[in-house]
Design a protein around this motif. Sequence first.
Motif, PDB file in Angstrom:
ATOM      1  N   THR A  92       0.834  -1.212   0.000  1.00 39.36           N
ATOM      2  CA  THR A  92       0.000   0.000   0.000  1.00 39.36           C
ATOM      3  C   THR A  92       0.867   1.260   0.000  1.00 39.36           C
ATOM      4  O   THR A  92       0.495   2.270  -0.576  1.00 39.36           O
ATOM      5  N   THR A  93       2.035   1.180   0.636  1.00 37.95           N
ATOM      6  CA  THR A  93       2.916   2.354   0.625  1.00 37.95           C
ATOM      7  C   THR A  93       3.371   2.620  -0.814  1.00 37.95           C
ATOM      8  O   THR A  93       3.379   3.774  -1.267  1.00 37.95           O
ATOM      9  N   ALA A  94       3.713   1.540  -1.529  1.00 39.23           N
ATOM     10  CA  ALA A  94       4.154   1.716  -2.920  1.00 39.23           C
ATOM     11  C   ALA A  94       3.014   2.276  -3.772  1.00 39.23           C
ATOM     12  O   ALA A  94       3.217   3.209  -4.553  1.00 39.23           O
ATOM     13  N   ILE A  95       1.795   1.754  -3.584  1.00 38.53           N
ATOM     14  CA  ILE A  95       0.646   2.271  -4.359  1.00 38.53           C
ATOM     15  C   ILE A  95       0.476   3.776  -4.062  1.00 38.53           C
ATOM     16  O   ILE A  95       0.298   4.590  -4.968  1.00 38.53           O
ATOM     17  N   GLY A  96       0.577   4.119  -2.783  1.00 39.11           N
ATOM     18  CA  GLY A  96       0.398   5.517  -2.375  1.00 39.11           C
ATOM     19  C   GLY A  96       1.384   6.444  -3.050  1.00 39.11           C
ATOM     20  O   GLY A  96       1.016   7.482  -3.607  1.00 39.11           O
ATOM     21  N   ILE A  97       2.647   6.059  -3.048  1.00 38.73           N
ATOM     22  CA  ILE A  97       3.646   6.983  -3.599  1.00 38.73           C
ATOM     23  C   ILE A  97       3.590   7.020  -5.135  1.00 38.73           C
ATOM     24  O   ILE A  97       3.785   8.080  -5.740  1.00 38.73           O
ATOM     25  N   ILE A  98       3.247   5.889  -5.756  1.00 36.29           N
ATOM     26  CA  ILE A  98       3.120   5.920  -7.228  1.00 36.29           C
ATOM     27  C   ILE A  98       1.960   6.852  -7.611  1.00 36.29           C
ATOM     28  O   ILE A  98       2.098   7.716  -8.483  1.00 36.29           O
ATOM     29  N   ALA A  99       0.824   6.710  -6.907  1.00 36.29           N
ATOM     30  CA  ALA A  99      -0.315   7.591  -7.189  1.00 36.29           C
ATOM     31  C   ALA A  99       0.071   9.052  -6.941  1.00 36.29           C
ATOM     32  O   ALA A  99      -0.330   9.950  -7.690  1.00 36.29           O
ATOM     33  N   ALA A 100       0.881   9.277  -5.906  1.00 35.63           N
ATOM     34  CA  ALA A 100       1.283  10.650  -5.575  1.00 35.63           C
ATOM     35  C   ALA A 100       2.137  11.239  -6.693  1.00 35.63           C
ATOM     36  O   ALA A 100       1.955  12.397  -7.091  1.00 35.63           O
ATOM     37  N   ILE A 101       3.056  10.432  -7.214  1.00 33.88           N
ATOM     38  CA  ILE A 101       3.933  10.932  -8.285  1.00 33.88           C
ATOM     39  C   ILE A 101       3.119  11.229  -9.554  1.00 33.88           C
ATOM     40  O   ILE A 101       3.248  12.295 -10.154  1.00 33.88           O
ATOM     41  N   VAL A 102       2.237  10.282  -9.896  1.00 34.81           N
ATOM     42  CA  VAL A 102       1.413  10.491 -11.096  1.00 34.81           C
ATOM     43  C   VAL A 102       0.509  11.717 -10.883  1.00 34.81           C
ATOM     44  O   VAL A 102       0.453  12.635 -11.716  1.00 34.81           O
ATOM     45  N   GLY A 103      -0.164  11.756  -9.726  1.00 34.36           N
ATOM     46  CA  GLY A 103      -1.086  12.857  -9.436  1.00 34.36           C
ATOM     47  C   GLY A 103      -0.390  14.207  -9.440  1.00 34.36           C
ATOM     48  O   GLY A 103      -0.887  15.189 -10.012  1.00 34.36           O
ATOM     49  N   ALA A 104       0.794  14.274  -8.832  1.00 31.03           N
ATOM     50  CA  ALA A 104       1.495  15.557  -8.750  1.00 31.03           C
ATOM     51  C   ALA A 104       1.997  15.988 -10.126  1.00 31.03           C
ATOM     52  O   ALA A 104       2.093  17.181 -10.417  1.00 31.03           O
TER      53      ALA A 104
END
Length: 423
Positions: A92-104
Amino acid sequence: MKNLKLIHKVFIGLVSGIIVGALLYPMKENPIVSKYIVSGLFEFLGQGFLRLVKMIIVPLVFASLVTGTAAMNDVKKLGRIGIKTLAFFMGTTAIGIIAAIVGANILKPGAGIVLENVQKAQYVAKETDSFVKVLLNIIPTNPIEALVKGEMLQVIFFAVMTGFVITILGEKANRLQGIFEEVNSLMLKMVSLIMELAPFGIFGLIGKTFITLGWAAMKPLASFIIVTYILLLFHGLVVYQILLRVYAKESPVAFLKKILAPMTLAFSTSSSAACIPLSLKTLKEEFNVEEKISSFTIPLGATINMDGTAIMQGVATVFIAQLYNIHLTTNDYFMVVLTAVLASIGTAGVPGVGTIMLSMVLSQVGLPLEGIGMILAVDRIVDMGRTTVNITGDLVCSVIIDRIEKRAENAEEKVQGKVAAKI
Ligand code: ASP
């Protein structure tokens, strides 16, 4: 007030703290306000409550983890739960940061910001430990020292070993097991009593935060704060809820309602560690989660599972790259994901550490560490949100593992029933 549920009381504490803090903000320089309200009333209520919570963390974690592991009675089961928990935390940490990078990258929080307008806080880079050292540090050379210092991973290690050996000793350790069970009950009762004071503590903590927040420093960084919150909300309201639905068959709205009290506590304390007692209580009373599972997942999660922190680090990396006009390659982003997942293991569940750990991520891809100074200026407001997501992840994981284990146990019983019937 007496007939209200804890959740409602805590919520009243939060809202009144925000209102009083924000109303008094223009008067914060006034000597009477600063002496009697900020350093007097708010400090006493907030810190008094926080100290009571901290007082019970170590004995509660130790006793409940020994009791939980001893009750597990099965090494294989312990290993199975351990692996699933770690996989959930890291995944879940990996999903969170990937989404954060894409979103940002889509929302571009750093575009159009003039660097000169941004206030900087003092930031001194700190040495971080190597991965081997982090791993070795889990083993306490002196368990008493680990307990005294509240070194959570070391306490967890020693407690699991103690519980495990109690199982091996069997009858010889019956009395000891009983003592741990009694200490555990004692600590849980203490949690209930202390939580009666939570509304007042939260009022003091949040009131002080709102009266001292640097609103002026926030304006130029509003886009960073807003984008981080959007991605935190996405993780909390979409990613976790899908996982809950699929693996635990829980209704998302009902789940969120039940965990409002620990979420509010996380928001007002910015400390995952401070939420351990209330999270354990909530899992037991609201979700009927087996103590042998929650006593393992919650303290471990509060120490190593930081999805919200990783999300902030993902947004911060993209934000700083945009501010300084530095192009990051796919390879760089891959390194960011990897470092942030590992950094979250080393991030302590106390206020502000996630931003310090950001230096690990930034230096990995050669971004200027100065950027951290800017982010530090608005850190508290982001910390409140990311800590809330951090502890939500621990609660979601506990419920999911509990339901998976219960299903496995039921299936096992059915098979055994059939075999017995055949015999
Ligand atoms: N305050 C966070 C927590 O306790 C850690 C951090 O990101 O600073 O979970």
